[in-house]
Design a protein around this motif. Sequence first.
Motif, PDB file in Angstrom:
ATOM      1  N   CYS A 253       0.842  -1.193   0.000  1.00 34.93           N
ATOM      2  CA  CYS A 253       0.000   0.000   0.000  1.00 34.93           C
ATOM      3  C   CYS A 253       0.880   1.248   0.000  1.00 34.93           C
ATOM      4  O   CYS A 253       1.894   1.289   0.704  1.00 34.93           O
ATOM      5  CB  CYS A 253      -0.905   0.011   1.241  1.00 34.93           C
ATOM      6  N   ARG A 254       0.512   2.208  -0.809  1.00 36.46           N
ATOM      7  CA  ARG A 254       1.101   3.542  -0.687  1.00 36.46           C
ATOM      8  C   ARG A 254       0.028   4.426  -0.067  1.00 36.46           C
ATOM      9  O   ARG A 254      -0.855   4.943  -0.748  1.00 36.46           O
ATOM     10  CB  ARG A 254       1.563   4.089  -2.031  1.00 36.46           C
ATOM     11  N   MET A 255       0.112   4.590   1.237  1.00 37.07           N
ATOM     12  CA  MET A 255      -0.932   5.271   1.983  1.00 37.07           C
ATOM     13  C   MET A 255      -1.010   6.754   1.654  1.00 37.07           C
ATOM     14  O   MET A 255      -2.088   7.319   1.463  1.00 37.07           O
ATOM     15  CB  MET A 255      -0.705   5.108   3.488  1.00 37.07           C
ATOM     16  N   TYR A 256       0.149   7.408   1.652  1.00 35.46           N
ATOM     17  CA  TYR A 256       0.190   8.860   1.493  1.00 35.46           C
ATOM     18  C   TYR A 256       1.285   9.239   0.512  1.00 35.46           C
ATOM     19  O   TYR A 256       2.226   8.467   0.272  1.00 35.46           O
ATOM     20  CB  TYR A 256       0.433   9.539   2.845  1.00 35.46           C
ATOM     21  N   ARG A 257       1.164  10.428  -0.068  1.00 33.19           N
ATOM     22  CA  ARG A 257       2.130  10.900  -1.060  1.00 33.19           C
ATOM     23  C   ARG A 257       3.150  11.869  -0.488  1.00 33.19           C
ATOM     24  O   ARG A 257       4.182  12.109  -1.092  1.00 33.19           O
ATOM     25  CB  ARG A 257       1.407  11.594  -2.216  1.00 33.19           C
ATOM     26  N   ASP A 258       2.868  12.431   0.671  1.00 40.62           N
ATOM     27  CA  ASP A 258       3.803  13.392   1.257  1.00 40.62           C
ATOM     28  C   ASP A 258       3.551  13.488   2.759  1.00 40.62           C
ATOM     29  O   ASP A 258       2.649  12.831   3.298  1.00 40.62           O
ATOM     30  CB  ASP A 258       3.669  14.771   0.599  1.00 40.62           C
ATOM     31  N   PHE A 259       4.353  14.323   3.425  1.00 40.39           N
ATOM     32  CA  PHE A 259       4.261  14.428   4.883  1.00 40.39           C
ATOM     33  C   PHE A 259       2.932  15.034   5.315  1.00 40.39           C
ATOM     34  O   PHE A 259       2.355  14.618   6.324  1.00 40.39           O
ATOM     35  CB  PHE A 259       5.417  15.276   5.421  1.00 40.39           C
ATOM     36  N   ARG A 260       2.436  16.009   4.563  1.00 42.02           N
ATOM     37  CA  ARG A 260       1.180  16.665   4.944  1.00 42.02           C
ATOM     38  C   ARG A 260       0.038  15.655   4.977  1.00 42.02           C
ATOM     39  O   ARG A 260      -0.747  15.621   5.928  1.00 42.02           O
ATOM     40  CB  ARG A 260       0.868  17.792   3.965  1.00 42.02           C
ATOM     41  N   GLU A 261      -0.077  14.828   3.938  1.00 40.79           N
ATOM     42  CA  GLU A 261      -1.124  13.810   3.908  1.00 40.79           C
ATOM     43  C   GLU A 261      -0.974  12.841   5.079  1.00 40.79           C
ATOM     44  O   GLU A 261      -1.959  12.456   5.711  1.00 40.79           O
ATOM     45  CB  GLU A 261      -1.070  13.025   2.592  1.00 40.79           C
TER      46      GLU A 261
END
Length: 364
Positions: A253-261
């Motif tokens: 799984c790629r949960m998020y694309r960056d730190f903010r997400e």
Amino acid sequence: MIVVAYIIFSFGALRLMVSFINLAFREKPRRGTLYDKPLVSVLIPARNEESNIGTLLGDLDEQLYENVEILVFDDMSEDETAKVVLSHSERDKRIRLIRSEGLPEGWTGKNYACHCLAKEAGGRWLLFLDADVRISGSIIPDMISFANRHRLALISIFPKQIMISTGEKISVPVMNYILLSLLPLVFVREVMRFPSLSAANGQFMFYDTEIYRRVQPHEKLRNKRVEDIAGARMLKRMRHRIACLTGDDSIKCRMYRDFREAAEGFSKNIIAYFGNSFFAAILFWFVTTFGFIPVFIYLQLWQALAYIGFGFLIRVFVSAASGQNIAQNLFYAIPQQMAAGFFIIKAIINSLKGGYEWKGRSVR
């Protein structure tokens, strides 16, 4: 203060032991003999998942286990999620789109989506998947065999995480670092007496349909934003057997694309890892961040060096048990520790504000 230093030292040793247990006794389901091939209902709640849902449906199409129905609940998406699902359903008649007619008062969006999906499902097993999960190999028959062998009501998996950006590498490993250094996952299945020894991940939840319909976890927890852990504890209180595993290459799984997400996502559930206690979360962070100070001041040098070694080995064992890059997690160890503190602070602020926003909705 010397007593405090010894407590901190002992806590470090305990976490080292837990992380080693999670590596040494890591459970990997292996397919046994399936005398029949029961129908599995794959249930996917989707809100604004245009970029992910097609990939998951493609993965399901390539699964060797074919006796599945695939139900996707379009949770009032504002993008082309429904269009992508309908396109795939034209090629694979096992896929069916269910459209939301609105979110009832008192429900979170995902809980309502899962509840509606389960009502429409006809399978012997219910597999709830988040739209951003990737699956391959023989994971569905593996789950059936594992559940039958251990008489399980629920199997949940923490997928192997895909991390590309620096923000992800700093943030995403935090959850496994906390979980796998505090809870021996083998105890989730083996120790039935304590509901506190429970863990689950809503990205992958494999239920026995009969028990699910009897318990109705999503309906009972309709307003809970961390329904996966709460549902696991509920089943255990009712003396049902559950298991929680870490994933391998068959589930990613790629949960998020960056730190903010990541900050938005993790801040809504990080406190649940500490029994919903803000105090326990803050204490854990302070001890794991600054605990070396009293240890170095009040204990002998060999004990101080051993304590630093504990911290190093904990990250090694947790990374290995999670299928994550060990060198990378060691390199980002300090930023990851700071990120954990940030997520806890953000969770406290959201609680004081009365909630947070997730996928365009206010959630309390």
